[in-house]
Structures are given as C-alpha cells and as structure tokens.
Scaffold this active site. Structure first.
Site, mmCIF file in Angstrom:
data_model
loop_
_atom_site.group_PDB
_atom_site.id
_atom_site.type_symbol
_atom_site.label_atom_id
_atom_site.label_comp_id
_atom_site.label_asym_id
_atom_site.label_seq_id
_atom_site.Cartn_x
_atom_site.Cartn_y
_atom_site.Cartn_z
ATOM 1 N N HIS A 103 0.833 -1.206 0.000
ATOM 2 C CA HIS A 103 0.000 0.000 0.000
ATOM 3 C C HIS A 103 0.866 1.255 0.000
ATOM 4 O O HIS A 103 0.908 1.970 -0.995
ATOM 5 C CB HIS A 103 -0.950 -0.001 1.204
ATOM 6 C CG HIS A 103 -1.809 1.223 1.278
ATOM 7 N ND1 HIS A 103 -2.035 1.907 2.435
ATOM 8 C CD2 HIS A 103 -2.482 1.897 0.312
ATOM 9 C CE1 HIS A 103 -2.817 2.940 2.184
ATOM 10 N NE2 HIS A 103 -3.120 2.940 0.903
ATOM 11 N N HIS A 122 -1.745 1.111 7.886
ATOM 12 C CA HIS A 122 -3.197 1.212 7.709
ATOM 13 C C HIS A 122 -3.855 -0.153 7.844
ATOM 14 O O HIS A 122 -4.929 -0.388 7.319
ATOM 15 C CB HIS A 122 -3.517 1.859 6.358
ATOM 16 C CG HIS A 122 -2.711 3.088 6.101
ATOM 17 N ND1 HIS A 122 -1.563 3.073 5.328
ATOM 18 C CD2 HIS A 122 -2.856 4.346 6.558
ATOM 19 C CE1 HIS A 122 -1.040 4.289 5.298
ATOM 20 N NE2 HIS A 122 -1.785 5.076 6.038
HETATM 21 FE FE1 FES Z 1 0.285 -0.834 4.777
HETATM 22 FE FE2 FES Z 1 -1.064 1.357 4.229
HETATM 23 S S1 FES Z 1 1.075 1.101 4.293
HETATM 24 S S2 FES Z 1 -1.843 -0.594 4.727
#
Ligand code: FES
Length: 173
Positions: A103, A122
């Site tokens: 992500h 997140h």
């Molecule tokens: Fe891992 Fe956003 S950096 S869920």
C-alpha cells in the site's frame, strides 16, 4: 429565386471543395511512411539466483529476515509446517515474502498465531498460507511472494518475485 439557386450552387461547390480537401488529407495520411516498429516491451526481468539460507536455519512458524532481489528489499522466509501454495522444500511448506507493504511501504510484522503479515500503517493483512493474499486493508495488490527452490543440501534459493515490490518500477534495478 435566382439568387437563392446561386447560393445553393455556391454551397454545393463549397461542400465539394471541402470533400476534396478531406480526401486529400486522408490520402496524405495513408501515404505517410509507417512508423518504425517499436522494440517489443520486455515483460520479464532477469532475477538473480540468491541463496537466502538453509532449511536448518528455519524454525517452524518463525520468520527469518532476508532480502531479495537486493539488499534494499527486505523480506522473510517462513517454514509454515503445512504444505502451501508456492511452498518449497521437502514438505512444500517454506515460503518467502517481501515485508514492505504494497500500500504505502510500511514494514510488515509477522503474527505467528494466524500466519499473517500485518501492516502497522493502515492495517492491511496478508495470508502467508495463501500466497500472500490480502485478507483485509488498503493495499491494491497481494504481497509479493518469492519463487523459491531448495537444493539437495537444503540451501534455499530465491529466483523470482511474483508481484511488483512497493516503490519500484521494476523489481530488479
Ligand atoms: Fe500498509 Fe497502508 S502502508 S496498509
């Protein structure tokens, strides 16, 4: 009425002239030499064949920190104890993953209780028994998994990665 006919006639001529110009433009476009053929895009990269460890280095369900395909790409090797997708070794239970969240690049933590890699950023979660499949969260791809091979001495080699590593345009720089 005369005047009106002339206008119609002028209109016709204008229309025909426009058509002739359009036809000439089309002919010119068709007559242009063909663009040189582009070189075929490379869909694959050449991965290094790196020794990441030995079967004897692994303890069941404990991550072993490694890096692949280069030292700036952290990851883990895991001996899960049950045969799984992408598993290598005599028991088909050794897997390896990148530990950078796809992500936004936070480092992932292994949770032995449910054999997942978890993101503190997140809260995305990836299933190590299912090829790094995302089971919750913000990421838009699964976790990059290593293609592993184990030789007769128990040495574990990585020879590829199945997804793009976070922050890279190519897994091999
Ligand atoms: Fe891992 Fe956003 S950096 S869920």
């Amino acid at each position: 009425m005369d005047r009106c006919d002339k206008l119609v006639d002028v209109g016709r001529r204008q229309f025909l002239r426009g058509g002739a110009i359009a036809a000439a433009a089309t002919a010119t476009a068709v007559a242009l030499p063909a663009a040189p053929a582009k070189a075929a895009a490379l869909a694959r990269v050449d991965y290094p064949l790196n020794r990441l460890g030995n079967v004897a280095d692994l303890k069941p369900n404990e991550p072993l920190d490694v890096a692949y395909p280069d030292e700036n790409a952290p990851g883990v090797l895991l001996k899960l104890g049950t045969r799984v997708e992408g598993g290598a070794g005599p028991d088909g239970d050794i897997v390896g993953f990148s530990t950078i969240c796809p992500h936004k690049g936070f480092p992932l933590n292994y949770v032995a209780a449910d054999r997942t890699l978890n993101c503190p950023g997140h809260y995305s979660r990836f299933d190590c028994e299912a090829g790094g499949q995302q089971i919750w969260g913000q990421a838009t791809q699964n976790l990059p998994q290593y293609a592993l091979r184990v030789d007769e001495k128990g040495d574990i080699y990585a020879e590829g990665v199945d997804e793009l590593l976070y922050g890279r345009l190519s897994n091999v720089l």
